[in-house]
Each structure stands twice: as C-alpha cells, then as structure tokens.
Design a protein around this motif. Sequence first.
Motif, short mmCIF file in Angstrom:
data_model
loop_
_atom_site.label_atom_id
_atom_site.label_comp_id
_atom_site.label_asym_id
_atom_site.label_seq_id
_atom_site.Cartn_x
_atom_site.Cartn_y
_atom_site.Cartn_z
N TYR A 140 152.44 149.53 52.00
CA TYR A 140 153.40 148.49 51.32
C TYR A 140 154.06 149.55 50.19
O TYR A 140 155.10 149.21 49.99
N VAL A 141 153.24 150.49 49.56
CA VAL A 141 154.06 151.40 48.56
C VAL A 141 155.03 152.17 49.42
O VAL A 141 156.14 152.45 48.85
N LEU A 142 154.69 152.75 50.58
CA LEU A 142 155.87 153.64 51.20
C LEU A 142 157.05 152.72 51.66
O LEU A 142 158.09 153.33 51.95
N GLY A 143 156.76 151.44 52.08
CA GLY A 143 157.83 150.65 52.29
C GLY A 143 158.75 150.17 51.15
O GLY A 143 159.90 149.41 51.35
N HIS A 144 158.09 150.19 49.86
CA HIS A 144 158.91 149.88 48.75
C HIS A 144 159.84 150.98 48.17
O HIS A 144 159.33 151.75 47.35
N ARG A 145 161.10 151.18 48.61
CA ARG A 145 161.74 152.36 48.41
C ARG A 145 162.10 152.67 47.02
O ARG A 145 162.17 153.67 46.24
N ALA B 296 144.52 143.46 53.27
CA ALA B 296 143.52 144.01 52.70
C ALA B 296 143.50 145.61 53.25
O ALA B 296 143.80 145.94 54.40
N GLY B 297 142.71 146.57 52.45
CA GLY B 297 142.61 147.73 52.97
C GLY B 297 143.65 148.74 52.41
O GLY B 297 144.60 148.29 51.74
N ALA B 298 142.83 150.11 52.27
CA ALA B 298 143.87 150.99 51.93
C ALA B 298 145.16 151.30 52.72
O ALA B 298 146.26 151.64 52.17
N LYS B 299 145.03 151.09 54.00
CA LYS B 299 146.31 151.54 55.06
C LYS B 299 147.25 150.43 54.62
O LYS B 299 148.39 150.62 54.52
N ALA B 300 146.86 149.22 54.49
CA ALA B 300 147.85 147.99 54.05
C ALA B 300 148.63 148.24 52.76
O ALA B 300 149.83 148.18 52.73
N GLY B 301 147.68 148.83 51.93
CA GLY B 301 148.33 149.40 50.47
C GLY B 301 149.40 150.36 50.64
O GLY B 301 150.59 150.46 50.07
N LEU B 302 148.93 151.59 51.47
CA LEU B 302 149.96 152.50 51.45
C LEU B 302 151.12 152.23 52.48
O LEU B 302 152.16 152.77 52.15
N ARG C 9 146.07 148.50 44.37
CA ARG C 9 146.66 149.49 45.06
C ARG C 9 148.07 150.28 44.47
O ARG C 9 148.24 151.54 44.53
N VAL C 10 148.84 149.54 43.97
CA VAL C 10 150.12 149.96 43.26
C VAL C 10 149.71 150.90 42.08
O VAL C 10 150.08 151.99 41.92
N LEU C 11 148.86 150.15 41.19
CA LEU C 11 148.46 151.29 40.26
C LEU C 11 147.59 152.42 40.59
O LEU C 11 147.60 153.45 39.83
N ALA C 12 146.59 152.42 41.71
CA ALA C 12 146.11 153.47 42.17
C ALA C 12 147.20 154.53 42.69
O ALA C 12 146.77 155.64 42.33
N ALA C 13 148.03 154.01 43.43
CA ALA C 13 149.20 155.10 43.57
C ALA C 13 149.55 155.91 42.56
O ALA C 13 150.04 157.09 42.46
N LYS C 14 150.00 155.01 41.57
CA LYS C 14 150.68 155.74 40.08
C LYS C 14 149.53 156.79 39.76
O LYS C 14 149.89 157.57 39.06
N GLY C 15 148.34 156.47 39.74
CA GLY C 15 147.12 157.18 39.16
C GLY C 15 147.18 158.51 40.14
O GLY C 15 147.13 159.53 39.54
N ILE C 16 147.39 158.27 41.39
CA ILE C 16 147.41 159.52 42.16
C ILE C 16 148.81 160.49 41.84
O ILE C 16 148.62 161.69 41.90
N VAL C 17 149.90 159.90 41.54
CA VAL C 17 151.02 160.71 41.38
C VAL C 17 150.65 161.09 40.15
O VAL C 17 150.99 162.49 39.91
N THR C 18 150.10 160.69 39.09
CA THR C 18 149.91 161.30 37.53
C THR C 18 149.05 162.48 37.94
O THR C 18 149.26 163.57 37.22
N ALA C 19 147.74 162.30 38.51
CA ALA C 19 146.97 163.26 38.66
C ALA C 19 147.47 164.53 39.43
O ALA C 19 147.22 165.54 39.18
N ALA C 20 148.19 164.44 40.47
CA ALA C 20 148.67 165.45 41.45
C ALA C 20 149.96 166.12 40.46
O ALA C 20 150.08 167.32 40.47
N ALA C 21 150.36 165.43 39.67
CA ALA C 21 151.58 165.94 38.60
C ALA C 21 150.78 167.06 37.73
O ALA C 21 151.31 168.05 37.32
N GLY C 22 149.94 166.44 37.17
CA GLY C 22 149.19 167.30 36.28
C GLY C 22 148.66 168.66 36.99
O GLY C 22 148.45 169.60 36.39
N ALA C 23 148.01 168.25 38.10
CA ALA C 23 147.41 169.59 38.88
C ALA C 23 148.34 170.60 39.26
O ALA C 23 148.25 171.65 39.11
N VAL C 24 149.55 170.32 39.46
CA VAL C 24 150.88 170.94 39.98
C VAL C 24 151.73 171.72 38.54
O VAL C 24 151.74 172.78 38.44
#
Length: 508
Positions: free
Chosen positions: A206-211, A198-204, A334-349
């Motif tokens: 997991y996502v970073l380890g999923h190449r 559980a938690g944000a760190k575990a999700g991070l 947390r995977v869907l949240a990571a996708k949302g972060i990528v989408t928001a960052a892409a729109g901002a850049v």
Amino acid sequence: MKHPNYRRWATADFVSVTGAWMQNLALNWLVLMMTGSASLLGLSFLFQAAPRVLLGSWAGAVADRWPVRRILFVTQTLHAVLAVALAAVAWTGAPLPALYGIAVISGTITVFDGPALGRFGSQLVSREDLSNALSLGSIISSAGRILGMSLAGALVGVTGEGWLFLLNGLSFLGVLVAIQRVRPESMHQLATSTPERAGAKAGLRYVLGHRPMIALFALSFVLSSLGRNYQLTMAAMSNGPLGTGAAGYSLLSVVFAVGTVLGGLLAASRSELTLRILLGMAMGTSVLQMLSGTSSALLIFAAVIFPIAAGAVVIDTTLTTRIQLDSDEEMRGRVLAAKGIVTAAAGAVGGPVLGWLAEQAGPGYALQLAGLITTLATAAAWIHLARMPERRDMPAHRKWAQLTVAHSGAPSAEQPQSAQQVETEQPPENQPTDAAPAPARNPRWLMRIDKPAEVKPDTTHAGTASEASRPQRVEKPQREEKEPTPKISVPKAPVPKDGVPTVNSSSG
C-alpha cells in the motif's frame, strides 16, 4: 481540548514526556561516565534505532489489527519495568552490555508503541480536530523536553542517575491510569484491516503504491537527515566558528526548544494543515539553514535557528497529519510505522554525514551545503507532486491542500472521482442519456465528510442485469405538437423526488 478523552490523555502524556527526557539525559550521562567514549554512546543510539527499522512494518500491522488500548497498556507497562531495571543497573554498577541489552529491548518496545500511539491519539478527537491535536502534541513534547532536561540537569549531580530512572518509571503510572479512564463510547473509532489487507506485506504494498506519499517520505528523509540534526551542528558551531563552548551550546539548545513550542502553536492555529504549508516551510527553513552557516556571532546564529526550529515542528506536524488523513484508515498504523522507519533511517544516516562534513570542511560549510541540498530537494518534490498523474486532475482548491482526492483500496494512477464531481455529472431532469453513469467508489471517510445524496438502487423491476442497467428515456410532453404522433410504450425508470433516475447496479 473540548474532547474529555483528549484532556485526560494530554495531562498524562506531558508527565510521561517529562520523565522520558529525564531518563534520556541520565542514560547518556551514565554511559559517558562508564566508558568515557562518545562513540560507545552513539552505539547505544544505534541499538535503540535498529529495531525500529527492522520491525516497523510488522508493528504497524499489529496496531491496525489489535485494539490499541490493549497494546498501549502492555507497552507502557514494559517501559515502566525497563526504567526500574535501569535504576537497578545504575545502583549496582552492572556492566555496559546490560545497558546495551536494555537499549535493544527498549527500542523494540518503542517500535510497537509508536503506531499504536498514533492510532490511539487519532481516536481521541474527531477528524476535523486531528491536526490541532497533533499540534498540541508537539507543544506537549517540546514543553516536556524543556522541563525534563532542566530537572535532570539539576538533579543528576545530587541524586545520581538511578533516581531519575525511577522517577521516569513512576511517570508511567499516570499514563496507565489515563488509558483506563478514556471512555470507549466517546472514542472516534477507525476502520480495522480486513484479513485480505492485513499484515506487513499488504501495508508495504500500500505504501509503495501510494506515490504522493512516497514523494513526501523521500523529502522527509532529506530534511530530517541534513536539515534537522541541529543537536550536532549547534555543538559544532559552538566549539568552532562561534567559540562559545558549552555555555553557548546550552543557550542555543534553549532557544531551539522555545522555537519548537512556537512552531506547535503556529500549527495549532491553522484550521487545516495543507501540503502548501509543508512545502513552503521546507523551502523557508532550507534557505535559513544556508544563512545560518554564514553566522559568526552567537546571537545572530540563535536568531536564525529560532524560526528554523518553529518551521521544523510545523513540517513534522503537517506531514503526520497529511499521511493520516490522506490514507485509508485501516492502513494508518502501517503508514505511521513507515514514517517512523524513514525518521530512524534519516537520523542514522544524517548524523555521521553532517559530522564528517563538519570535520572536513567546517561546521559553517556543512550547514550551507546541507541547506542547499534540502532547498533543491524541496523544489524537486514540489515539481514532482505537480506533475503526478494521481494529482493532475485534482480540483484547483484542493490540489495543494491534500495528497490525493480519495483512496479506495490501494492507490493507483486512476483516482476515483470526488463526491462533488459525481453530483455534477448526474444527468439533468428529463434529459435523455446515452449511457448509465459509473458508480462512485469513494472511501467511507470521504462519504462522511461530503455527505452526497444517497441514490438507492431500483428494486421495483425484476429483470436481467442488462435490462436493469439499460439507460431509459423519459418522453417529453407532446402538448405543443400540432399533429398527434403515435405513442410507443417504453418502460420508464422510476424518478425519485430529487429528479435523478435511479439505475440498478450491483455495486450501488
């Protein structure tokens, strides 16, 4: 649509999306009328996107641990309250900081709303129907966008912005009713996170380890930032090379919206949304984007962006489908949240970068350069995925259908074997073996799909762990031998009906 829970939710979702787009248009118009500045309007977008980047991982962890119906009931209620607050601001003439404050609060609520909506939607249908549900969701979103913006454009000059905000607030009542009407016993429950995961760190981690997933997120960032900002490039082309002004921009917006509906239908028509479809559509839309930059007539440009809009929806739907089906259920929020972060960052850049390119070199050149970059990025992602150790040994028929074979815990370069491989590697009947086969460690969702034969551990013999795991030989019949041979008593492992010797193992 065969799932009653999905039918209840889809109707309310269409009403809510329509109201949301009415509010978006009214809010943008209200800020422009109050400030007369496009820069200050862009600042309101930043206030809504910032919480998504900062709090996305935490919001995903909440969605993975708490009941999603309870989360959605709270977030949807708060959205309704904010819509009424916006109506009050419009009617009373409150200052601009009040709008910015509401934008920050709205963005914060949306952060927690997104992952919960993703988990909730995947529980309304079976796993086999998830890709179709996501495709129909894209159609609902596109249709609600067209209807909402059309209604807002017709009503804003008559009723003012306040009534549009109020109508959006009332639309959330349908969503709350639909959440209450969804039957929990008919929902397809997903695994929830254990305390250790559980938690944000575990999700991070997991996502970073999923190449393979990271590779898709990187490609999605490039496509979204340089290949999806057509609201900006269509406006620049209308006022620049095409010379059609606001009327041309309006026509192009309608064509693009209709293309997104077609894309949703194309995605829904597929029985499975595969990685090959995603990469093929990404390559096709990138090449078309380069061609769109050479257009000098409105109709030609509209004809090119129509398939681009359809392809963009197919790409987004396939990406969302694959990252959900090819990841652990307890990590889905947390995977869907990571996708949302990528989408928001892409729109901002992407918006500022494309705007700068259009101003410095012209809109057509900006489209050509951006299309070339997305084409090269797609080719690089294709090659990178083909050479990944995690995917190198995948079965040929599944290599370009999904990201990885299976996941048990955090992914690593050494992936577990599929159920089919485990079955083929079992020793044949009455065949001596040199070592006991390693137990398969497939995740729960793969076991449900493949349904391999269950091998129960042998509990008839009591002994040490080494004796239990020692391979046993099955003696062959001695009928064909001419001379009798001395018989040696060797303990035999019991052979079940399927002919596969059982092996005691603590891990099953």
